[in-house]
Scaffold this motif. Structure first.
Motif, PDB file in Angstrom:
ATOM      1  N   LEU A 243       0.830  -1.203   0.000  1.00 61.79           N
ATOM      2  CA  LEU A 243       0.000   0.000   0.000  1.00 61.79           C
ATOM      3  C   LEU A 243       0.863   1.251   0.000  1.00 61.79           C
ATOM      4  O   LEU A 243       0.602   2.215  -0.731  1.00 61.79           O
ATOM      5  CB  LEU A 243      -0.911  -0.004   1.230  1.00 61.79           C
ATOM      6  CG  LEU A 243      -2.061  -1.000   1.185  1.00 61.79           C
ATOM      7  CD1 LEU A 243      -2.728  -1.117   2.529  1.00 61.79           C
ATOM      8  CD2 LEU A 243      -3.076  -0.578   0.117  1.00 61.79           C
TER       9      LEU A 243
ATOM     10  N   THR B  17       0.580   3.702  -3.195  1.00 61.06           N
ATOM     11  CA  THR B  17      -0.352   4.800  -3.008  1.00 61.06           C
ATOM     12  C   THR B  17       0.217   5.986  -2.246  1.00 61.06           C
ATOM     13  O   THR B  17      -0.354   7.060  -2.285  1.00 61.06           O
ATOM     14  CB  THR B  17      -1.604   4.318  -2.249  1.00 61.06           C
ATOM     15  OG1 THR B  17      -1.184   3.879  -0.952  1.00 61.06           O
ATOM     16  CG2 THR B  17      -2.289   3.206  -2.972  1.00 61.06           C
TER      17      THR B  17
ATOM     18  N   ARG C 137       1.422  12.970   1.484  1.00 59.77           N
ATOM     19  CA  ARG C 137       0.879  11.756   2.108  1.00 59.77           C
ATOM     20  C   ARG C 137       1.910  11.128   3.043  1.00 59.77           C
ATOM     21  O   ARG C 137       1.570  10.653   4.131  1.00 59.77           O
ATOM     22  CB  ARG C 137       0.484  10.738   1.036  1.00 59.77           C
ATOM     23  CG  ARG C 137      -0.721  11.197   0.259  1.00 59.77           C
ATOM     24  CD  ARG C 137      -1.168  10.140  -0.689  1.00 59.77           C
ATOM     25  NE  ARG C 137      -2.212  10.666  -1.563  1.00 59.77           N
ATOM     26  CZ  ARG C 137      -2.802   9.949  -2.487  1.00 59.77           C
ATOM     27  NH1 ARG C 137      -2.441   8.699  -2.681  1.00 59.77           N
ATOM     28  NH2 ARG C 137      -3.740  10.483  -3.237  1.00 59.77           N
TER      29      ARG C 137
ATOM     30  N   SER D 278      -7.680  15.204   0.164  1.00 54.73           N
ATOM     31  CA  SER D 278      -9.033  15.163   0.699  1.00 54.73           C
ATOM     32  C   SER D 278      -9.052  14.524   2.082  1.00 54.73           C
ATOM     33  O   SER D 278      -8.101  13.846   2.473  1.00 54.73           O
ATOM     34  CB  SER D 278      -9.927  14.349  -0.235  1.00 54.73           C
ATOM     35  OG  SER D 278      -9.601  12.994  -0.091  1.00 54.73           O
ATOM     36  N   ILE D 279     -10.148  14.730   2.812  1.00 54.65           N
ATOM     37  CA  ILE D 279     -10.228  14.172   4.156  1.00 54.65           C
ATOM     38  C   ILE D 279     -10.284  12.654   4.120  1.00 54.65           C
ATOM     39  O   ILE D 279      -9.784  11.975   5.001  1.00 54.65           O
ATOM     40  CB  ILE D 279     -11.432  14.786   4.913  1.00 54.65           C
ATOM     41  CG1 ILE D 279     -11.193  14.685   6.428  1.00 54.65           C
ATOM     42  CG2 ILE D 279     -12.731  14.128   4.538  1.00 54.65           C
ATOM     43  CD1 ILE D 279     -10.233  15.680   6.951  1.00 54.65           C
ATOM     44  N   ARG D 280     -10.809  12.107   3.033  1.00 52.22           N
ATOM     45  CA  ARG D 280     -10.836  10.648   2.892  1.00 52.22           C
ATOM     46  C   ARG D 280      -9.441  10.085   2.723  1.00 52.22           C
ATOM     47  O   ARG D 280      -9.069   9.077   3.309  1.00 52.22           O
ATOM     48  CB  ARG D 280     -11.675  10.262   1.686  1.00 52.22           C
ATOM     49  CG  ARG D 280     -13.049   9.840   2.085  1.00 52.22           C
ATOM     50  CD  ARG D 280     -13.765   9.352   0.874  1.00 52.22           C
ATOM     51  NE  ARG D 280     -15.183   9.462   1.075  1.00 52.22           N
ATOM     52  CZ  ARG D 280     -16.048   9.283   0.111  1.00 52.22           C
ATOM     53  NH1 ARG D 280     -15.629   9.019  -1.110  1.00 52.22           N
ATOM     54  NH2 ARG D 280     -17.327   9.367   0.352  1.00 52.22           N
ATOM     55  N   GLN D 281      -8.675  10.787   1.898  1.00 61.25           N
ATOM     56  CA  GLN D 281      -7.286  10.347   1.722  1.00 61.25           C
ATOM     57  C   GLN D 281      -6.546  10.444   3.044  1.00 61.25           C
ATOM     58  O   GLN D 281      -5.768   9.556   3.405  1.00 61.25           O
ATOM     59  CB  GLN D 281      -6.595  11.209   0.680  1.00 61.25           C
ATOM     60  CG  GLN D 281      -7.039  10.880  -0.726  1.00 61.25           C
ATOM     61  CD  GLN D 281      -6.551  11.898  -1.715  1.00 61.25           C
ATOM     62  OE1 GLN D 281      -6.220  13.031  -1.342  1.00 61.25           O
ATOM     63  NE2 GLN D 281      -6.501  11.520  -2.968  1.00 61.25           N
TER      64      GLN D 281
ATOM     65  N   TYR E  36      -7.362   7.546   5.255  1.00 57.78           N
ATOM     66  CA  TYR E  36      -6.646   6.338   4.836  1.00 57.78           C
ATOM     67  C   TYR E  36      -5.173   6.402   5.230  1.00 57.78           C
ATOM     68  O   TYR E  36      -4.617   5.480   5.816  1.00 57.78           O
ATOM     69  CB  TYR E  36      -6.820   6.160   3.328  1.00 57.78           C
ATOM     70  CG  TYR E  36      -5.755   5.338   2.670  1.00 57.78           C
ATOM     71  CD1 TYR E  36      -5.697   3.956   2.894  1.00 57.78           C
ATOM     72  CD2 TYR E  36      -4.807   5.923   1.831  1.00 57.78           C
ATOM     73  CE1 TYR E  36      -4.717   3.206   2.288  1.00 57.78           C
ATOM     74  CE2 TYR E  36      -3.832   5.171   1.231  1.00 57.78           C
ATOM     75  CZ  TYR E  36      -3.780   3.810   1.467  1.00 57.78           C
ATOM     76  OH  TYR E  36      -2.814   3.069   0.883  1.00 57.78           O
TER      77      TYR E  36
ATOM     78  N   VAL F 115     -10.328   4.972   8.201  1.00 56.62           N
ATOM     79  CA  VAL F 115     -11.268   5.431   7.170  1.00 56.62           C
ATOM     80  C   VAL F 115     -12.664   5.625   7.761  1.00 56.62           C
ATOM     81  O   VAL F 115     -13.298   6.669   7.606  1.00 56.62           O
ATOM     82  CB  VAL F 115     -11.297   4.422   6.003  1.00 56.62           C
ATOM     83  CG1 VAL F 115     -12.401   4.767   5.021  1.00 56.62           C
ATOM     84  CG2 VAL F 115      -9.949   4.378   5.317  1.00 56.62           C
TER      85      VAL F 115
ATOM     86  N   PHE G  18     -14.727  -0.001   2.692  1.00 56.65           N
ATOM     87  CA  PHE G  18     -14.847   0.057   1.234  1.00 56.65           C
ATOM     88  C   PHE G  18     -16.051   0.919   0.834  1.00 56.65           C
ATOM     89  O   PHE G  18     -15.952   1.808  -0.011  1.00 56.65           O
ATOM     90  CB  PHE G  18     -14.988  -1.372   0.703  1.00 56.65           C
ATOM     91  CG  PHE G  18     -15.210  -1.453  -0.779  1.00 56.65           C
ATOM     92  CD1 PHE G  18     -14.205  -1.102  -1.665  1.00 56.65           C
ATOM     93  CD2 PHE G  18     -16.428  -1.905  -1.282  1.00 56.65           C
ATOM     94  CE1 PHE G  18     -14.414  -1.178  -3.018  1.00 56.65           C
ATOM     95  CE2 PHE G  18     -16.640  -1.980  -2.649  1.00 56.65           C
ATOM     96  CZ  PHE G  18     -15.623  -1.619  -3.519  1.00 56.65           C
TER      97      PHE G  18
ATOM     98  N   ALA H  46     -15.494   4.543   1.720  1.00 56.12           N
ATOM     99  CA  ALA H  46     -14.569   5.236   0.826  1.00 56.12           C
ATOM    100  C   ALA H  46     -15.183   5.472  -0.536  1.00 56.12           C
ATOM    101  O   ALA H  46     -14.523   5.977  -1.440  1.00 56.12           O
ATOM    102  CB  ALA H  46     -13.291   4.416   0.694  1.00 56.12           C
ATOM    103  N   GLY H  47     -16.412   5.068  -0.709  1.00 53.71           N
ATOM    104  CA  GLY H  47     -17.081   5.349  -1.978  1.00 53.71           C
ATOM    105  C   GLY H  47     -17.175   4.151  -2.878  1.00 53.71           C
ATOM    106  O   GLY H  47     -17.618   4.245  -4.014  1.00 53.71           O
TER     107      GLY H  47
END
Lengths: 696, 144, 258
Positions: C20, C24, C31, C113-116, C119, C176, C229, C232-233
């Motif tokens: 990961l 990513t 990040r 983003s806040i989602r990133q 994660y 997440v 999952f 996270a969309g």
């Protein structure tokens, strides 16, 4: 570090430590059981050889195998499926034939652990050579070819020479106690195969560390000691050696070395050291203790007689260290006498009486060994005859008979031989054997109190054992030696009957040297800073390396001072600074801690004035830097980092490979999956309002 | 741009101009005229960059090569291999080629000599005894 | 030969996390920074809980086995609560930091983003807790011995490695879900994260019975994974699209310039 430990603790909570830990127990403890009692055989080197044992740098690991019989060796050497093996030997199997088979075991032997029994083997055992100190005694090819190399008499016929072999695996000694039981149990639980089947993994294994720094021979290791241009200069070996102890009946000026006018000394000698296969166990009861305890008791018996009616010759009591290793102590003293470095020189020496192994007399007989070669000289022969006469007359009225072995028999291995090498000095060596040793355990770990028949009734406290009179035989010999010395020094015959060794002192000494040195008697006789060296076991009589005085040397010095010296009334400071009045250089002063009065805990120390001193016992080869010398001892002891052992289970190769395989599989598949997900993240996570998200 | 030979110093100044220009290039928006000019400058700059590399090469050679440093030669060979053999030909390339070849040769020679010596030394150190010990920088413990 | 066990266990425990990270995170400096900051926050929570643990062990009765066991459970619960507190603190900090970043940046959208962030920080937590839980086990896995002389299972190393892998992934999923829940103020989801964390931690008390701790942990991991999952969309439809390789049309349809 406390914080760090606590971090460790919480770390361990997460480390899924099963036991819901009572305390902070680490993973290491789940894997290994460390051996508490680790006595190893170490590497020694001389001019030409290396002997002893060593492990690899990271310790030798082998699957445990308890050897049941010599036939069972086949499992270790050929048929066993999981080499290398760590062989556990019961002591009856610790023989030359087994050890040599293991030594030539073609890499299938990782190491050996010998379980020492609690009682001595009946048939005898000596890992020493059959002809001790073969090449450094007086009997060389040039001195008398027929007597060289023990041609006439083999002194130690039981000797199997194991101590002088070189093993490329570690050999440890285990006490027959809980540790050994754990090892046996581990073996039984995991390694014991059913009928004909092979044992299943996990198997019980042991790791032994005894990596030795020195290699090849003394010349090599001393050279490497001297090279210090490397990144981390490191000493690799140290010469064997210690200090000789000596005292004289008349004070001798110790600052003036060399010849003393009008001085004639009778040397009464004994040896202090011993050895065994394992460096840390050398009880030396018969080979060392019996002799020097006799001499100490004789010196004590002579204290009053020599102070009241001073004979015209001086008696010089000498206790030689390192005699086991090619006469380190005596060769050094003779060398110092020749080079005017000792308080007297060889011209001052009138005669020598050496007390050898005297603890095991058959038919209460003592044998007076002399050197037939020097006795060919008429004057020497006469002096020897006189000395024998004195000994004979001293024995009358005592429960000792003395006898002379055949005239043509050479001397047994003895310090006196080093004096004879220098010049034909008259002398006698007192032994309890006519030819071969009566000692069945010469230089072995079994040469202990049991071998000397020093035993106590059951249920005695240590203090009661100390007072219990076990033996009178050594006392008799001591009385005889004292009287003979007194006559030899020219003392009055009328005094003889008053010279008597004290059986109380003798048995106390035997108890202290053979059972435990930490007892109330020794505590009184030593300085307070030495008490920490007293232990609840017998001292180790292995000579050790030259840097530090071994425990027996100092003990014998303190004893000699107390037994031959006198208490004087001076302050502690003056005593410690060797100041009395004018006689400074003649005496040695020692502040011992003494006993506590009955109603007090504070010990009342006192000052002992005596002539007991130490002299160097380092082989002249090291001062002369002749590391290939044939005349002097060249023994060195290798250094090591640590000696330790542990047992644990080993997993099968298949399980290890499975773990690796699973690991690689997990890594590769997660790389693949992550790659796919991250490359398709746009589609996978597309429903949200945000264009990108978690995984890209 | 004309191709009048520049002096060393002028070349160096131009090179630094090139570098700053290169850094800025990514951030500005371009039109056709600019693009044209850019290519012109680029070719000149390219030339200068190569010149710079070559002088780097020489500097390396002079400072290290004479000191018989095989590692430096190794660096030479690796660093300039693309320059000498892969990139399209230009004037100084021939010179670089010879130097790279010589470096490679020297390196090989050194590797051969060192390997031989190390093999001999490791094999015979114990046998040589005293000499072996004095030749050693660190003496291993516990082995001859 | 036990180096193979060391590498095997390392790959098992950290393989997914490394993958990961490589694909990513490694390429984007921002990040990486947030990952390290997350790891640091986890570390601070550990420091605090170990302080408490240290003090309470000192004042406890060391002979009493019951008390020590109780202390251990208390330590675990406290540590979990502290970790989740710090996750919340980190969330708050990131919100503030994001506003700052937005102000600095010339563009309209946030650089991350806040989602990133959720994660990345979850993975940071996972990395650190994984490291702390398995490092000293790995250190001992190199040695010649394996666990078992006192009768323990010899699969200790293997199961520890799998447990660590689960913990790392769980931290990521928890991150997440937790951040999303905070964002949407769905406090029951926050509670669910804390409870599942507590359950997983307490499962390790089962531990000589590795099956009874590993199986439920992996069940929870699976459920949390699905939840994360969706959070996270992701959706079942997307997954199907992805698997049936219809992504090309999909991509074309949804193509946006970067």
């Amino acid at each position: 570090t406390r914080i760090f430990q606590s971090v460790n603790c919480v770390k361990l909570l997460y480390a899924f430590l099963s036991f819901a830990g009572v305390s902070c127990n680490s993973v290491e403890k789940k894997i290994y059981v460390h051996l508490n009692y680790t006595v190893s055989c170490v590497r020694l080197l001389n001019a030409t050889h290396q002997i002893g044992c060593q492990s690899s740098l990271s310790g030798n690991v082998g699957v445990l195998h308890v050897l049941e019989s010599e036939e069972n060796l086949d499992w270790v050497l050929h048929s066993g499926p999981n080499p290398p093996y760590m062989v556990i030997l019961e002591s009856p199997l610790f023989t030359r034939s087994v050890m040599m088979k293991l030594k030539n075991g073609s890499g299938r032997v990782a190491g050996v652990a010998v379980v020492a029994p609690n009682t001595n083997p009946a048939e005898g055992f000596s890992p020493h050579t059959t002809c001790p100190n073969e090449n450094t005694g007086v009997y060389s090819e040039t001195y008398e070819p027929t007597m060289a190399n023990c041609n006439m008499t083999v002194w130690n016929p039981l000797g199997n020479g194991l101590s002088y072999e070189e093993f490329d695996f570690p050999i440890f000694s285990l006490k027959d106690d809980n540790d050994t039981q754990v090892i046996r149990q581990c073996y039984l639980d995991h390694n014991r195969a059913g009928n004909g089947s092979t044992p299943q993994y996990p198997l019980c294994a042991m790791q032994l560390y005894s990596h030795m720094s020195a290699v090849t021979d003394t010349a090599t290791c001393m050279r490497r000691n001297a090279i210090n241009f490397s990144l981390n200069p490191e000493m690799v070996c140290d010469p064997l050696g210690d200090q000789n102890v000596w005292a004289s009946t008349r004070p001798l000026n110790n600052t003036a070395k060399g010849h003393k006018m009008w001085e004639s000394v009778v040397i009464a000698a004994a040896r202090l050291d011993s050895r065994s296969f394992f460096f840390d166990i050398a009880p030396g009861a018969q080979s060392g203790v019996s002799g020097f305890v006799t001499l100490l008791a004789a010196a004590h018996a002579l204290r009053n007689a020599t102070q009241e009616a001073q004979p015209n010759r001086t008696i010089l009591y000498t206790f030689f260290q390192g005699e086991t290793f090619d006469y380190i102590g005596s060769s050094r003293m003779v060398y110092d006498m020749e080079n005017k470095q000792f308080v007297v020189d060889l011209d001052n020496v009138h005669s020598v009486l050496e007390i050898g192994q005297v603890g095991l007399r058959a038919d209460s007989k003592l044998w007076l060994h002399t050197d037939p070669v020097s006795r060919r000289n008429e004057s020497v022969n006469k002096e020897v005859e006189d000395l024998i006469g004195n000994l004979r007359s001293a024995a009358t009225g005592l429960n000792v008979t003395v006898d002379v072995p055949g005239f043509s028999q050479p001397l047994p291995p003895s310090s006196f031989q080093r004096f004879l090498r220098a010049r034909p000095i008259p002398g006698v060596v007192l032994e309890d054997h006519q030819s071969a040793y009566t000692n069945k355990f010469y230089e072995s770990m079994y040469d202990n109190a049991e071998n000397l028949n020093v035993s106590y009734p059951p249920n005695l406290t240590p203090e009661e054992q100390l007072e219990y009179i076990t033996d009178t035989a050594v006392t008799e010999v001591a009385t005889m030696v004292a009287r003979a010395l007194y006559r030899q020094a020219g003392g009055e015959e009328s005094q003889l009957s008053s010279i008597k060794a004290d059986p109380q002192i003798v048995t106390k000494m035997l108890y202290s040297f053979l059972v435990r040195s930490n007892n109330s008697w020794f505590q009184q006789l030593v300085p307070s800073d030495f008490t920490s060296y007293l232990a609840n076991r017998p001292p180790n009589f292995y000579v050790g390396v030259v840097q530090q005085s071994s425990e027996p040397t100092l003990l014998v010095q303190y004893l000699l001072a107390n037994l031959t010296g006198s208490t004087i009334n001076i302050t502690q400071d003056n005593c410690k600074n060797q100041r009395e009045d004018e006689s400074d250089k003649m005496y040695n002063y020692m502040w011992v801690q003494g006993a506590a009065p009955p109603n007090s805990t504070e010990r009342e120390g006192y000052c002992v004035r005596s002539t007991a001193r130490l002299s160097k016992a380092l082989s002249p080869a090291f001062d002369l830097e002749q590391y290939t010398s044939k005349n002097f001892s060249t023994w060195t002891e290798s250094r090591w980092k640590f000696i330790k052992g542990r047992i644990f289970l080993v997993a099968s190769h298949e399980l290890e490979m499975l773990t690796l395989g699973v690991g690689v599989g997990v890594l590769l598949s997660s790389l693949l999956v992550t790659y796919i997900i991250s490359s398709k993240a746009d589609i996978l996570f597309s429903s949200g309002r945000e264009p990108t998200n978690a995984t890209y | 741009m004309s191709h009048i030979p520049d002096s060393r110093w002028r070349k160096a100044v131009k090179f630094s101009v090139c570098l700053t220009w290169k850094q800025q290039r990514g951030e500005t928006k371009k039109n056709a005229i600019q693009k044209n000019k850019e290519e012109e400058v680029l070719s000149d700059c390219q030339h200068l960059v190569i010149w710079r590399r070559f002088s780097d090469f020489l500097a390396l050679e002079i400072s290290g090569g004479f000191a018989f440093l095989p590692f430096l030669w190794l660096v030479n060979v690796v660093w300039f291999f693309r320059e000498a053999f892969v990139k399209p030909a230009y004037t100084e390339q021939l010179q670089i080629k010879t130097y790279v070849k010589r470096s490679a040769l020297g390196l090989l020679l050194w590797v051969a000599v060192l390997t031989t010596w190390i093999t001999i030394f490791q094999h015979f150190r114990a046998e040589w005894g005293e000499v072996g010990d004095y030749l050693s920088f660190t003496i291993p413990l516990g082995i001859p | 030969m036990t180096a193979s066990v060391f590498f095997g266990c390392t790959f098992i425990a950290f393989g997914p996390a490394i993958a990961l990270f490589l694909f990513t995170i490694a390429r984007e400096p921002l990040r990486v920074i947030f990952l390290i900051a997350g790891a640091f926050f986890w570390l601070v929570s550990l420091l605090l809980s170990s302080l408490v643990w240290f003090i309470s062990v000192q004042i406890s009765n060391k002979e009493s086995a019951v008390q020590q066991k109780g202390l251990l459970i208390f330590g675990v619960v406290l540590s979990v609560l502290l970790q989740e507190t710090f996750r919340f603190a980190y969330y708050k900090l990131l919100k503030k930091a994001n506003e700052g970043l937005l102000a600095l940046s010339q563009e309209e959208t946030m650089p991350i983003s806040i989602r990133q962030l959720a994660y990345v920080s979850g993975l940071g937590f996972g990395f650190m807790s994984g490291a702390f839980s398995v490092v000293n086990i790995l250190a001992d896995s190199v040695g010649p011995g394996t666990v078992g002389i006192h009768g323990d299972s010899q699969h200790y190393f293997l199961s520890s490695a799998f447990m660590t892998m689960a913990i790392i992934l769980l931290h990521m999923f928890w991150g997440v879900v937790f951040f999303d829940a905070c964002e949407k103020q769905r406090w029951w989801a926050v509670a669910a994260v804390i409870i599942s964390h507590l359950v997983v931690s307490c499962l390790t008390f089962q531990n000589p019975e590795y099956v009874t701790s590993l199986v439920p942990t992996y069940v929870i991991l699976f459920l949390m994974g699905i939840w994360a999952f969706y959070t996270a969309g992701g959706s079942f439809r997307n997954l199907k699209l992805c698997l049936t390789c219809k992504d090309k049309d999909f991509l074309l349809a949804n193509h946006r310039p970067r």
